[in-house]
Design an enzyme around this catalytic site. Sequence first.
Site, PDB file in Angstrom:
ATOM      1  N   ALA A   1       5.258  -3.224  -8.021  1.00  0.00           N
ATOM      2  CA  ALA A   1       6.461  -2.297  -8.809  1.00  0.00           C
ATOM      3  C   ALA A   1       6.353  -1.064  -8.407  1.00  0.00           C
ATOM      4  CB  ALA A   1       6.602  -2.757 -10.086  1.00  0.00           C
TER       5      ALA A   1
ATOM      6  N   THR B   1       7.396  -5.006 -18.702  1.00  0.00           N
ATOM      7  CA  THR B   1       6.817  -3.762 -19.552  1.00  0.00           C
ATOM      8  C   THR B   1       7.833  -3.940 -20.963  1.00  0.00           C
ATOM      9  OG1 THR B   1       6.848  -1.389 -19.834  1.00  0.00           O
ATOM     10  CG2 THR B   1       8.586  -2.521 -18.262  1.00  0.00           C
ATOM     11  N   ASP B   2       6.757  -2.960 -22.099  1.00  0.00           N
ATOM     12  CA  ASP B   2       7.866  -3.110 -23.319  1.00  0.00           C
ATOM     13  C   ASP B   2       8.790  -1.970 -23.245  1.00  0.00           C
ATOM     14  OD1 ASP B   2       6.129  -0.528 -22.960  1.00  0.00           O
ATOM     15  OD2 ASP B   2       5.221  -0.871 -25.106  1.00  0.00           O
ATOM     16  N   GLU B   3       8.905  -1.052 -22.298  1.00  0.00           N
ATOM     17  CA  GLU B   3       9.910  -0.141 -22.048  1.00  0.00           C
ATOM     18  C   GLU B   3      11.354  -0.961 -21.859  1.00  0.00           C
ATOM     19  OE1 GLU B   3       9.089   3.241 -19.493  1.00  0.00           O
ATOM     20  OE2 GLU B   3       6.851   3.261 -19.996  1.00  0.00           O
TER      21      GLU B   3
ATOM     22  N   ILE C   1       7.321  -6.535  -0.463  1.00  0.00           N
ATOM     23  CA  ILE C   1       7.917  -7.730  -1.117  1.00  0.00           C
ATOM     24  C   ILE C   1       9.261  -7.702  -0.746  1.00  0.00           C
ATOM     25  CG2 ILE C   1       6.282  -8.247  -2.754  1.00  0.00           C
ATOM     26  CD1 ILE C   1       8.305  -6.625  -4.926  1.00  0.00           C
TER      27      ILE C   1
ATOM     28  N   LYS D   1      -0.733   9.045 -14.258  1.00  0.00           N
ATOM     29  CA  LYS D   1      -0.552   8.695 -15.520  1.00  0.00           C
ATOM     30  C   LYS D   1      -1.300   9.358 -16.683  1.00  0.00           C
ATOM     31  CE  LYS D   1       2.137   5.634 -13.919  1.00  0.00           C
ATOM     32  NZ  LYS D   1       1.660   4.323 -13.214  1.00  0.00           N
TER      33      LYS D   1
ATOM     34  N   TYR E   1      13.181   3.644 -14.199  1.00  0.00           N
ATOM     35  CA  TYR E   1      12.103   2.546 -14.180  1.00  0.00           C
ATOM     36  C   TYR E   1      12.422   1.457 -15.152  1.00  0.00           C
ATOM     37  CZ  TYR E   1       7.690   0.403 -15.454  1.00  0.00           C
ATOM     38  OH  TYR E   1       6.580  -0.528 -15.825  1.00  0.00           O
TER      39      TYR E   1
ATOM     40  N   SER F   1      15.238  -0.761 -14.140  1.00  0.00           N
ATOM     41  CA  SER F   1      15.071  -1.385 -12.997  1.00  0.00           C
ATOM     42  C   SER F   1      13.875  -2.599 -13.656  1.00  0.00           C
ATOM     43  CB  SER F   1      14.203  -0.813 -11.918  1.00  0.00           C
ATOM     44  OG  SER F   1      13.068  -0.274 -12.444  1.00  0.00           O
ATOM     45  N   LYS F   2      13.039  -2.306 -14.433  1.00  0.00           N
ATOM     46  CA  LYS F   2      12.286  -3.547 -14.895  1.00  0.00           C
ATOM     47  C   LYS F   2      13.136  -4.366 -15.673  1.00  0.00           C
ATOM     48  CE  LYS F   2       8.504  -4.104 -14.294  1.00  0.00           C
ATOM     49  NZ  LYS F   2       7.609  -4.929 -13.358  1.00  0.00           N
TER      50      LYS F   2
ATOM     51  N   LEU G   1       0.719  -1.171  -0.075  1.00  0.00           N
ATOM     52  CA  LEU G   1       0.176  -0.149  -0.057  1.00  0.00           C
ATOM     53  C   LEU G   1       0.880   1.292   0.151  1.00  0.00           C
ATOM     54  CD1 LEU G   1      -2.918  -0.920   2.522  1.00  0.00           C
ATOM     55  CD2 LEU G   1      -2.682  -1.190   0.017  1.00  0.00           C
TER      56      LEU G   1
HETATM   57  P1  NAD Z   1       0.714   0.690  -9.904  1.00  0.00           P
HETATM   58  O1  NAD Z   1       1.724   1.596  -9.617  1.00  0.00           O
HETATM   59  O2  NAD Z   1      -0.621   1.182 -10.134  1.00  0.00           O
HETATM   60  O3  NAD Z   1       0.604  -0.435  -8.696  1.00  0.00           O
HETATM   61  C1  NAD Z   1       1.788  -0.892  -8.105  1.00  0.00           C
HETATM   62  C2  NAD Z   1       1.126  -1.718  -6.675  1.00  0.00           C
HETATM   63  O4  NAD Z   1       2.426  -2.362  -6.255  1.00  0.00           O
HETATM   64  C3  NAD Z   1       0.617  -1.009  -5.645  1.00  0.00           C
HETATM   65  O5  NAD Z   1      -0.653  -1.402  -5.364  1.00  0.00           O
HETATM   66  C4  NAD Z   1       1.616  -0.683  -4.669  1.00  0.00           C
HETATM   67  O6  NAD Z   1       1.096  -0.387  -3.255  1.00  0.00           O
HETATM   68  C5  NAD Z   1       2.405  -2.108  -4.952  1.00  0.00           C
HETATM   69  N1  NAD Z   1       3.811  -1.960  -4.379  1.00  0.00           N
HETATM   70  C6  NAD Z   1       4.603  -0.982  -4.568  1.00  0.00           C
HETATM   71  N2  NAD Z   1       5.779  -1.237  -3.914  1.00  0.00           N
HETATM   72  C7  NAD Z   1       5.527  -2.546  -3.195  1.00  0.00           C
HETATM   73  C8  NAD Z   1       6.393  -3.134  -2.252  1.00  0.00           C
HETATM   74  N3  NAD Z   1       7.593  -2.693  -2.294  1.00  0.00           N
HETATM   75  N4  NAD Z   1       5.817  -4.277  -1.823  1.00  0.00           N
HETATM   76  C9  NAD Z   1       4.683  -4.525  -2.007  1.00  0.00           C
HETATM   77  N5  NAD Z   1       3.626  -3.715  -2.847  1.00  0.00           N
HETATM   78  C10 NAD Z   1       4.392  -2.834  -3.363  1.00  0.00           C
HETATM   79  O7  NAD Z   1       1.066   0.051 -11.048  1.00  0.00           O
HETATM   80  P2  NAD Z   1       0.546  -0.778 -12.398  1.00  0.00           P
HETATM   81  O8  NAD Z   1       0.424   0.277 -13.278  1.00  0.00           O
HETATM   82  O9  NAD Z   1      -0.703  -1.491 -11.867  1.00  0.00           O
HETATM   83  O10 NAD Z   1       1.473  -1.679 -12.968  1.00  0.00           O
HETATM   84  C11 NAD Z   1       1.669  -3.201 -12.547  1.00  0.00           C
HETATM   85  C12 NAD Z   1       2.716  -3.871 -12.938  1.00  0.00           C
HETATM   86  O11 NAD Z   1       2.481  -3.975 -14.366  1.00  0.00           O
HETATM   87  C13 NAD Z   1       4.430  -3.281 -12.716  1.00  0.00           C
HETATM   88  O12 NAD Z   1       4.998  -4.265 -12.491  1.00  0.00           O
HETATM   89  C14 NAD Z   1       4.385  -2.459 -13.847  1.00  0.00           C
HETATM   90  O13 NAD Z   1       5.987  -2.449 -14.150  1.00  0.00           O
HETATM   91  C15 NAD Z   1       3.742  -3.332 -15.054  1.00  0.00           C
HETATM   92  N6  NAD Z   1       3.383  -2.729 -16.230  1.00  0.00           N
HETATM   93  C16 NAD Z   1       2.304  -1.412 -16.194  1.00  0.00           C
HETATM   94  C17 NAD Z   1       1.917  -1.116 -17.394  1.00  0.00           C
HETATM   95  C18 NAD Z   1       1.261   0.258 -17.396  1.00  0.00           C
HETATM   96  O14 NAD Z   1       0.794   0.734 -18.428  1.00  0.00           O
HETATM   97  N7  NAD Z   1       0.472   0.482 -16.077  1.00  0.00           N
HETATM   98  C19 NAD Z   1       2.107  -1.761 -18.812  1.00  0.00           C
HETATM   99  C20 NAD Z   1       3.127  -2.963 -18.593  1.00  0.00           C
HETATM  100  C21 NAD Z   1       3.532  -3.280 -17.642  1.00  0.00           C
HETATM  101  O1  DAU Z   2       4.721   0.995 -21.889  1.00  0.00           O
HETATM  102  C1  DAU Z   2       4.474   0.641 -20.639  1.00  0.00           C
HETATM  103  C2  DAU Z   2       4.585   1.503 -19.517  1.00  0.00           C
HETATM  104  O2  DAU Z   2       3.612   2.532 -19.671  1.00  0.00           O
HETATM  105  C3  DAU Z   2       4.617   0.742 -18.016  1.00  0.00           C
HETATM  106  O3  DAU Z   2       5.619   0.073 -17.846  1.00  0.00           O
HETATM  107  C4  DAU Z   2       4.472   2.051 -17.092  1.00  0.00           C
HETATM  108  O4  DAU Z   2       4.474   1.406 -15.774  1.00  0.00           O
HETATM  109  C5  DAU Z   2       3.480   3.202 -17.209  1.00  0.00           C
HETATM  110  O5  DAU Z   2       3.551   4.138 -16.467  1.00  0.00           O
HETATM  111  C6  DAU Z   2       3.459   3.651 -18.572  1.00  0.00           C
HETATM  112  O6  DAU Z   2       4.580   4.259 -19.093  1.00  0.00           O
HETATM  113  P1  DAU Z   2       4.641   5.812 -19.799  1.00  0.00           P
HETATM  114  O7  DAU Z   2       5.473   6.658 -19.473  1.00  0.00           O
HETATM  115  O8  DAU Z   2       4.395   5.288 -21.406  1.00  0.00           O
HETATM  116  O9  DAU Z   2       3.153   6.201 -19.362  1.00  0.00           O
HETATM  117  P2  DAU Z   2       2.723   7.655 -19.017  1.00  0.00           P
HETATM  118  O10 DAU Z   2       1.192   7.696 -18.751  1.00  0.00           O
HETATM  119  O11 DAU Z   2       3.465   8.392 -17.758  1.00  0.00           O
HETATM  120  O12 DAU Z   2       2.785   8.704 -20.204  1.00  0.00           O
HETATM  121  C7  DAU Z   2       2.308   8.285 -21.618  1.00  0.00           C
HETATM  122  C8  DAU Z   2       2.853   9.297 -22.472  1.00  0.00           C
HETATM  123  O13 DAU Z   2       2.277  10.582 -22.038  1.00  0.00           O
HETATM  124  C9  DAU Z   2       4.540   9.414 -22.448  1.00  0.00           C
HETATM  125  O14 DAU Z   2       4.862   9.908 -23.682  1.00  0.00           O
HETATM  126  C10 DAU Z   2       4.755  10.846 -21.607  1.00  0.00           C
HETATM  127  C11 DAU Z   2       3.464  11.704 -21.832  1.00  0.00           C
HETATM  128  N1  DAU Z   2       2.575  12.492 -20.777  1.00  0.00           N
HETATM  129  C12 DAU Z   2       2.458  11.976 -19.582  1.00  0.00           C
HETATM  130  C13 DAU Z   2       2.136  12.674 -18.538  1.00  0.00           C
HETATM  131  C14 DAU Z   2       1.929  12.106 -17.095  1.00  0.00           C
HETATM  132  C15 DAU Z   2       2.517  13.939 -21.068  1.00  0.00           C
HETATM  133  O15 DAU Z   2       2.941  14.328 -22.315  1.00  0.00           O
HETATM  134  N2  DAU Z   2       2.085  14.589 -20.141  1.00  0.00           N
HETATM  135  C16 DAU Z   2       1.733  13.958 -18.858  1.00  0.00           C
HETATM  136  O16 DAU Z   2       1.250  14.752 -18.069  1.00  0.00           O
END
Ligand code: NAD
Ligand code: DAU
Length: 358
Positions: A85, A136-138, A62, A201, A162, A165-166, A37
């Site tokens: 994460a 992630t694709d990043e 974790i 985001k 980020y 680290s992934k 949390l």
């Molecule tokens: P999020 O930030 O919304 O959620 C992360 C969760 O992990 C939270 O509930 C947080 O409390 C928990 N957490 C963080 N540190 C922790 C710790 N040390 N121990 C236990 N719990 C912990 O993230 P998300 O967007 O739901 O992403 C989830 C996973 O999917 C991540 O591994 C991320 O890299 C991956 N991912 C995200 C996206 C995306 O677009 N959001 C895309 C591809 C992959």
């Molecule tokens: O590709 C997968 C990844 O997508 C996940 O692994 C990450 O956890 C997730 O956060 C996301 O990363 P991005 O950096 O692509 O997402 P974000 O929503 O932060 O940004 C999307 C795009 O929008 C990026 O090009 C940055 C831009 N952006 C973002 C914010 C927050 C803006 O232009 N303005 C903004 O205020």
Amino acid sequence: MRTYLVTGGAGFIGSNYIHYMFDRYDNDIRIINVDALTYAGNLENLSDIEKRDNYTFVKADICDREAIEKIFAENEIDRVVHFAAESHVDRSIRNPEVFVQTNVLGTQVMLNCAKAAWEQEDGSFKPDKKFLHVSTDEVYGSLDEGDTYFYETTPYDPHSPYSASKASSDMVVKAYIDTYGFPANITNCSNNYGAYQFPEKLIPLIINNTLQGKKLPVYGDGKNVRDWLYVMDHAKAIDMVCEKGKIGEKYNIGGHNEKQNIEIIKIIIDTIAEMLPDSDPRKAHVNYDLITYVTDRKGHDRRYAIAPDKIKKEIGWEPETMFADGIKLTIQWYFAHQDWMQHVTSGDYQKYYEEMYQ
Ligand code: NAD
Ligand code: DAU
């Protein structure tokens, strides 16, 4: 009955995944959700689930080996689905340390505890166990504009703290697969959107700011491209990889849905303008004048685009939700959950946790 240990289940994708799994399997599975949390974890995302007899929440980090060992000692875990994460690129640029801590060391703790619980005397693993590492694709870096895509064979080239680290966490999982024959899969997914996403985001931030008549910050020229996938399609893909993925393999997951950031922002403004009735006073400020170009993100990756060919061919998964439908569902969800937005932006969900779990 299978028992799933889900990490990070109170976050955006994790909570959608838990909803997906109970909708699909109902009482045929048990889920233990371990989450520290952090600011991104919100138990309100799971308020409709917490009373289920086949669901347990454990508040733990974790990185806390003892706490994770205890969960494995007290439960016969069949699947680990590892979401936990630090997930936000901008935060990683400001404070990389916690990203290495949670994403790399935390993953190593999870692997070690699962290995200890599942390994048999002869070094083989108990049957029908699986560790699914959600990545992630990043990790693949950045593409130029054009007809190029990320494949599972694309070399890793992460740029932000980020994604570095992934990428490191993926390598640790791969080391366990290669060294011990550990039963794991890695999935690398593109950008998700949908309900319960924290408004740091792009998509929820733009929805929230548009509704409030606040400026919409666009980094750089707004032409960076992301490949957007509806979060429930991701949840389904994870479930299918858990069941059908070949041990040791990695799978790319993507939406076939590339869009420039500026396109996304205009779609959101247009959709909100369409949805609001003329009588709603907010309608007056919902227009492109809110768009504001701001300083670019440091090291901003230009384009991500996934080729999800392998998961389609080997597992039969494809994205199902058209962006036009998914974005409407998402905006409708935020419309209907203004209180949720209010709580996450004011920190009230911490209070919610204290009240619920004392
Ligand atoms: P999020 O930030 O919304 O959620 C992360 C969760 O992990 C939270 O509930 C947080 O409390 C928990 N957490 C963080 N540190 C922790 C710790 N040390 N121990 C236990 N719990 C912990 O993230 P998300 O967007 O739901 O992403 C989830 C996973 O999917 C991540 O591994 C991320 O890299 C991956 N991912 C995200 C996206 C995306 O677009 N959001 C895309 C591809 C992959
Ligand atoms: O590709 C997968 C990844 O997508 C996940 O692994 C990450 O956890 C997730 O956060 C996301 O990363 P991005 O950096 O692509 O997402 P974000 O929503 O932060 O940004 C999307 C795009 O929008 C990026 O090009 C940055 C831009 N952006 C973002 C914010 C927050 C803006 O232009 N303005 C903004 O205020």
